[in-house]
Design an enzyme around this catalytic site. Sequence first.
Site, short mmCIF file in Angstrom:
data_model
loop_
_atom_site.label_atom_id
_atom_site.label_comp_id
_atom_site.label_asym_id
_atom_site.label_seq_id
_atom_site.Cartn_x
_atom_site.Cartn_y
_atom_site.Cartn_z
N ARG A 87 40.48 6.57 31.11
CA ARG A 87 39.80 6.12 32.42
C ARG A 87 40.02 7.46 33.11
NH1 ARG A 87 42.46 1.47 35.38
NH2 ARG A 87 41.31 0.23 33.91
N GLU A 93 38.35 -0.05 37.71
CA GLU A 93 38.28 -1.00 36.50
C GLU A 93 36.91 -1.38 36.62
OE1 GLU A 93 40.53 -3.45 35.22
OE2 GLU A 93 42.32 -2.40 35.50
N HIS A 126 26.00 33.06 44.04
CA HIS A 126 26.78 32.72 45.39
C HIS A 126 27.04 33.81 46.28
CE1 HIS A 126 29.81 29.78 47.20
NE2 HIS A 126 30.48 30.78 47.26
#
Length: 660
Positions: free
Chosen positions: A619, A434, A104
């Site tokens: 989730r 969902e 980097h």
Amino acid sequence: MKTVVFAYHDMGCLGIEALLAAGYEISAIFTHTDNPAEKAFYGSVARLAAERGIPVYAPDNVNHPLWVERIAQLSPEVIFSFYYRHLICDEILQLAPAGAFNLHGSLLPKYRGRAPLNWVLVNGETETGVTLHRMVKRADAGAIVAQLRVAIAPDDIAITLHHKLCHAARQLLEQTLPAIKHGNILEIAQRENEATCFGHRTPDDSFLEWHKPASVLHNMVRAVADPWPGAFSYVGNQKFTVWSSRVHPHASKAQPGSVISVAPLLIACGDGALEIVTGQAGDGITMQGSQLAQMLGLVQGSRLNSQPACTARRRTRVLILGVNGFIGNHLTERLLREDHYEVYGLDIGSDAISRFLNHPHFHFVEGDISIHSEWIEYHVKKCDVVLPLVAIATPIEYTRNPLRVFELDFEENLRIIRYCVKYRKRIIFPSTSEVYGMCSDKYFDEDHSNLIVGPVNKPRWIYSVSKQLLDRVIWAYGEKEGLQFTLFRPFNWMGPRLDNLNAARIGSSRAITQLILNLVEGSPIKLIDGGKQKRCFTDIRDGIEALYRIIENAGNRCDGEIINIGNPENEASIEELGEMLLASFEKHPLRHHFPPFAGFRVVESSSYYGKGYQDVEHRKPSIRNARRCLDWEPKIDMQETIDETLDFFLRTVDLTDKPS
């Protein structure tokens, strides 16, 4: 030691040469095709690979499962990335037993992200460097293996600094690659509190804003000098590029952007003056400042401007259906904060947007999308960007009114999608977390995770599959008919104006609103099936900033993309959410107006949501697409979101009949 290399640019070439010199066996090289719009002043990784007899590939998406499998078959012991422009997925990084390492162009943790070479010059830094670090899922965040500092001289421009960094990178790799090969490296974790992150730059970012100090404008000129596109300004409608400049401590009462003299060409700034040493009018040739002044017709007292004089930018027209909703009203606020958006909205109420009704660039009609089809079609045709945010998105309604969910969430939205296809308008469609359903992946990934739902006799999934089918329809329209689209998937956004307490009273609200109502009324907090289900809660401000960047669509990077917008660091169970909310409630200054806490109560989901409900245990989003397309990271801690959400709702309660 077998390696697979991801490389581009001069740094890619020198990295490959350094690996070969250190005795590494390169099984394959992954690079990019050159962008014809970009001035290719740098070495070709593809050509170097071909000359060295190394297989070379340039896939559009190296993270596709087919490429992951092909790389796995190469059995790399270590992976290197030298200025490869895309994030590499964790599945690839995990293929190498010795790990993956990235070169980097900054002194990490400073200047993570894109274009650090240009950003350090823009910001007037006096030092930068190169860093070799271990690659992790988050961009530029892995432990540091080695660094080399590079001084930035006052007369350095982008190309001279680039050459310095290349020289430093060669030295760094010569010193470090043998140690990696023999497993003899010392790694130092980055200090997150010192991290800074900068985004992608485009040529349009380099206009000269004359109200700024001359030193700032000079740094801009240095940062994007040839072979980069150059800093620019306008004389009337004539664009010109400034290739080199000098700062003058000239004390002048002239307005910023005024020509102080033409020989030398000296421009008044917010502080001091900038001498334009060399420049170029339009697509012409480079010339000295005084000749450029003559070419542009400048005289003492002429005014320069940052934008073409007679091309005031037409405001982008954004149509928000469901503008009074949680996302709609916050997005409206964000758009109106800028001066280049005109917002048109439709909704069945206006309580959340009442603060915008007198705004000159906000146009609202109260109505129902099922009835106002002609108004909607007209405004889809009229506007540039369409966001159909109308949906029933509360779990209890999925089992209580599944047909109404289908009619509104699927059928009405399909009509709007078809209008966008008909009139060739860009659509930004709210998919949902969902759609992942009962996916078992640790992180839900937009491009790789399976979408798994329950059986037909569980109507709880009608919302998920309605949204999923619309996602697939939109994708197909994009592929077959050129629809310009972006799908975004919110993960449990929270904040002020999320639902309201009246909706919570009938059970038709999100989790935190329901919990706040329990505290306000002194009723037990109900933990559905024990409240062990985990979610990643996202502050509405973080979510809206990501959505705003999708609308901005810098470089069209969001076209055809699916983007999760969530905060994987803010993971908590519903029980933990309740406990955090309770702690915030107990110390709130209005606490004494409300009844005592009635405790937690565990209830079965079937008794709360009704027959046909299934829950999801976890989730958690992958946000690599958001990082790649938006240069976006969520920043706001969950506790801050809880405190502000609670405070908002408590201050909406009529306290006249509450105990004190």
